[in-house]
Motif scaffolding. Structure first.
Motif, mmCIF file in Angstrom:
data_model
loop_
_atom_site.group_PDB
_atom_site.id
_atom_site.type_symbol
_atom_site.label_atom_id
_atom_site.label_comp_id
_atom_site.label_asym_id
_atom_site.label_seq_id
_atom_site.Cartn_x
_atom_site.Cartn_y
_atom_site.Cartn_z
ATOM 1 N N ASP A 1 0.806 -1.228 0.000
ATOM 2 C CA ASP A 1 0.000 0.000 0.000
ATOM 3 C C ASP A 1 0.834 1.270 0.000
ATOM 4 O O ASP A 1 0.382 2.320 0.442
ATOM 5 C CB ASP A 1 -0.958 0.011 1.193
ATOM 6 N N ASP A 2 2.063 1.209 -0.501
ATOM 7 C CA ASP A 2 2.880 2.420 -0.592
ATOM 8 C C ASP A 2 2.175 3.464 -1.448
ATOM 9 O O ASP A 2 1.605 3.148 -2.488
ATOM 10 C CB ASP A 2 4.242 2.084 -1.198
ATOM 11 N N GLY A 3 2.230 4.710 -1.015
ATOM 12 C CA GLY A 3 1.637 5.814 -1.759
ATOM 13 C C GLY A 3 0.224 6.158 -1.363
ATOM 14 O O GLY A 3 -0.231 7.280 -1.630
ATOM 15 N N THR A 4 -0.474 5.247 -0.692
ATOM 16 C CA THR A 4 -1.874 5.514 -0.359
ATOM 17 C C THR A 4 -2.011 6.650 0.640
ATOM 18 O O THR A 4 -2.835 7.565 0.464
ATOM 19 C CB THR A 4 -2.543 4.244 0.195
ATOM 20 N N THR A 5 -1.210 6.638 1.694
ATOM 21 C CA THR A 5 -1.304 7.699 2.716
ATOM 22 C C THR A 5 -0.967 9.051 2.122
ATOM 23 O O THR A 5 -1.642 10.055 2.387
ATOM 24 C CB THR A 5 -0.361 7.374 3.879
ATOM 25 N N GLY A 6 0.089 9.118 1.304
ATOM 26 C CA GLY A 6 0.457 10.384 0.673
ATOM 27 C C GLY A 6 -0.605 10.875 -0.280
ATOM 28 O O GLY A 6 -0.878 12.083 -0.373
ATOM 29 N N LEU A 7 -1.229 9.947 -1.004
ATOM 30 C CA LEU A 7 -2.294 10.331 -1.930
ATOM 31 C C LEU A 7 -3.502 10.876 -1.167
ATOM 32 O O LEU A 7 -4.156 11.827 -1.627
ATOM 33 C CB LEU A 7 -2.689 9.122 -2.776
ATOM 34 N N GLU A 8 -3.792 10.283 -0.010
ATOM 35 C CA GLU A 8 -4.872 10.803 0.830
ATOM 36 C C GLU A 8 -4.604 12.248 1.220
ATOM 37 O O GLU A 8 -5.527 13.081 1.222
ATOM 38 C CB GLU A 8 -5.020 9.948 2.088
ATOM 39 N N LEU A 9 -3.368 12.566 1.557
ATOM 40 C CA LEU A 9 -3.030 13.931 1.966
ATOM 41 C C LEU A 9 -3.133 14.898 0.798
ATOM 42 O O LEU A 9 -3.592 16.035 0.956
ATOM 43 C CB LEU A 9 -1.625 13.956 2.576
ATOM 44 N N ILE A 10 -2.711 14.464 -0.390
ATOM 45 C CA ILE A 10 -2.846 15.328 -1.572
ATOM 46 C C ILE A 10 -4.313 15.676 -1.801
ATOM 47 O O ILE A 10 -4.664 16.836 -2.056
ATOM 48 C CB ILE A 10 -2.234 14.640 -2.814
ATOM 49 N N LYS A 11 -5.189 14.665 -1.700
ATOM 50 C CA LYS A 11 -6.621 14.930 -1.865
ATOM 51 C C LYS A 11 -7.146 15.844 -0.766
ATOM 52 O O LYS A 11 -7.962 16.743 -1.024
ATOM 53 C CB LYS A 11 -7.395 13.607 -1.858
ATOM 54 N N ALA A 12 -6.695 15.635 0.467
ATOM 55 C CA ALA A 12 -7.163 16.465 1.574
ATOM 56 C C ALA A 12 -6.760 17.916 1.388
ATOM 57 O O ALA A 12 -7.455 18.822 1.861
ATOM 58 C CB ALA A 12 -6.612 15.936 2.896
ATOM 59 N N ARG A 13 -5.657 18.170 0.697
ATOM 60 C CA ARG A 13 -5.202 19.536 0.440
ATOM 61 C C ARG A 13 -5.771 20.117 -0.843
ATOM 62 O O ARG A 13 -5.353 21.184 -1.275
ATOM 63 C CB ARG A 13 -3.676 19.554 0.381
ATOM 64 N N GLY A 14 -6.698 19.407 -1.467
ATOM 65 C CA GLY A 14 -7.355 19.950 -2.658
ATOM 66 C C GLY A 14 -6.725 19.549 -3.968
ATOM 67 O O GLY A 14 -7.168 20.002 -5.032
ATOM 68 N N GLY A 15 -5.688 18.697 -3.933
ATOM 69 C CA GLY A 15 -5.061 18.253 -5.162
ATOM 70 C C GLY A 15 -5.837 17.132 -5.821
ATOM 71 O O GLY A 15 -6.888 16.691 -5.339
ATOM 72 N N LEU A 16 -5.300 16.639 -6.940
ATOM 73 C CA LEU A 16 -5.939 15.565 -7.682
ATOM 74 C C LEU A 16 -5.228 14.247 -7.407
ATOM 75 O O LEU A 16 -4.032 14.222 -7.099
ATOM 76 C CB LEU A 16 -5.911 15.854 -9.180
ATOM 77 N N ALA A 17 -5.960 13.154 -7.538
ATOM 78 C CA ALA A 17 -5.410 11.821 -7.319
ATOM 79 C C ALA A 17 -5.769 10.937 -8.493
ATOM 80 O O ALA A 17 -6.916 10.915 -8.951
ATOM 81 C CB ALA A 17 -5.951 11.220 -6.023
ATOM 82 N N GLY A 18 -4.779 10.193 -8.965
ATOM 83 C CA GLY A 18 -5.009 9.247 -10.048
ATOM 84 C C GLY A 18 -4.297 7.941 -9.783
ATOM 85 O O GLY A 18 -3.332 7.883 -9.018
ATOM 86 N N VAL A 19 -4.773 6.893 -10.407
ATOM 87 C CA VAL A 19 -4.203 5.576 -10.184
ATOM 88 C C VAL A 19 -4.231 4.783 -11.483
ATOM 89 O O VAL A 19 -5.120 4.976 -12.324
ATOM 90 C CB VAL A 19 -4.981 4.842 -9.069
ATOM 91 N N GLN A 20 -3.228 3.937 -11.646
ATOM 92 C CA GLN A 20 -3.216 3.047 -12.797
ATOM 93 C C GLN A 20 -4.341 2.027 -12.668
ATOM 94 O O GLN A 20 -4.557 1.461 -11.596
ATOM 95 C CB GLN A 20 -1.866 2.334 -12.889
ATOM 96 N N GLU A 21 -5.050 1.807 -13.739
ATOM 97 C CA GLU A 21 -6.076 0.774 -13.744
ATOM 98 C C GLU A 21 -5.469 -0.541 -13.259
ATOM 99 O O GLU A 21 -4.470 -1.010 -13.826
ATOM 100 C CB GLU A 21 -6.629 0.619 -15.165
ATOM 101 N N PRO A 22 -5.983 -1.130 -12.179
ATOM 102 C CA PRO A 22 -5.355 -2.337 -11.623
ATOM 103 C C PRO A 22 -5.145 -3.457 -12.630
ATOM 104 O O PRO A 22 -4.135 -4.164 -12.585
ATOM 105 C CB PRO A 22 -6.330 -2.755 -10.515
#
Length: 343
Positions: free
Chosen positions: A131-152
């Protein structure tokens, strides 16, 4: 105050080189943003990633240097054994504590982007395990940024994409080959950053403050209270791990090593396996030594002593058989349940 959403931070691990090549191939030559990349690397030696990515697309790619100004239309990769961070428009490299056993670490880059750029940052999680990157991505979203992920289904290893999808509301879910054009649109958008997201101190200072009991720099946000000992030991330094949230899903020790629960479980599984192999070796040596000593006792005319060592040999032989069967049959791989689904 408005500024373009011109910073893209990308994290990848197992299977990440292929995904990064596809993403970079889709970025246009007039890309109006900057891309910072963390790929989990072994600590020694040089990284061939910049050369690989340069051949994959039209943008220049270099290994990041400390104090370098971030430029549009450029891709920067984290060098081995250094965390890559961004402080507004400046790259920072640190040799701070590992996270999930990694340096560079994905979450370290993502947190610094969230704190220094706020809504002007876009985070992307690509192929990788756990789950590397999940916590950081949560923070980016919380600060109003965008989040994207590779289709699994497009990822060689879907653990990181699946875990990010389970916890973060995504703005885009795409195959790596289709991300470039989408990111090219996003980096031209203007966003209101209202002056609250920029910090002069880099993320590592806040991390160390949070685990040492010192006051955070500038009263920086997102610093958690480290007050609940977990009863678990840090695999890196054997210090006490403290829980960073009420769910016991994130941990950090006093010197700053950070672990998610999944990464910690996997590391503990490796340590248990190493200990079991060492135990198997010791048992086999004891079995062989008991055999020699029983033969020696027989030759010297001490049948009672020989019988005692034969019992030792039989006990060790049985233990060797049980332990070897356990090790060769193995356990359910960390991060998988009994049905083979990602936890």
């Amino acid at each position: 105050m408005e500024r373009p959403r011109d910073l893209v931070v990308v994290g990848a691990s197992a299977g990440g080189v292929e995904a990064l090549r596809d993403l970079v191939a889709g970025l246009p030559a007039d890309f109006a943003g900057s891309v910072l990349v963390v790929l989990h690397l072994p600590p020694g030696g040089a990284s061939a990633l910049p050369a690989i990515l340069r051949r994959s697309g039209p943008l220049p790619v270099t290994s990041a240097r400390h104090g370098e100004q971030v430029k549009h239309g450029h891709i920067y990769t984290a060098p081995p054994d250094h965390h890559l961070l961004v402080d507004d428009t400046t790259i920072q490299l640190t040799h701070g504590p590992t996270e999930n056993g990694h340096r560079p670490a994905i979450d370290t880059l993502f947190r610094s982007a969230a704190r220094s750029r706020g809504p002007a940052a876009t985070g992307v999680v690509l192929s990788g395990a756990l789950d590397d990157g999940t916590t950081g991505l949560e923070l980016i979203k919380a600060r109003g940024g965008l989040a994207g992920v590779q289709e699994p289904e497009d990822a060689l290893y879907r653990g990181m994409p699946d875990n990010a999808l389970a916890r973060v509301r995504m703005d885009f879910i795409l195959p790596a080959k289709e991300m470039g054009p989408t990111l090219a649109v996003y980096v031209r958008e203007m966003v209101d950053i209202d002056g609250t997201a920029t910090l002069s101190e880099i993320d590592e200072a806040e991390v160390l403050a949070s685990v040492s009991g010192l006051s955070p720099p500038n009263g920086g946000p997102e610093v958690v209270e480290v007050s609940k000992p977990s009863g678990l030991a840090c695999p890196d330094c054997q210090g006490v791990l403290f829980s960073l949230d009420g769910r016991d899903t994130r941990y950090r020790c006093r010197v700053g090593h950070a672990w998610t629960a999944q990464a910690l479980f996997e590391q503990q599984s490796r340590e248990v396996e190493q200990a079991l192999w060492a135990a198997l070796r010791a048992l086999e040596e004891q079995r062989d030594l008991a055999t020699r000593m029983s033969h020696d006792a027989d030759e010297r005319g001490f049948p009672l002593v020989a019988d005692r060592y034969r019992r030792h040999r039989e006990e060790r032989s049985h233990a060797v058989e049980v332990l070897r069967r356990f090790l060769y049959e193995g356990l359910t791989p960390p991060g998988k349940d009994t049905a083979g689904e990602t936890a």
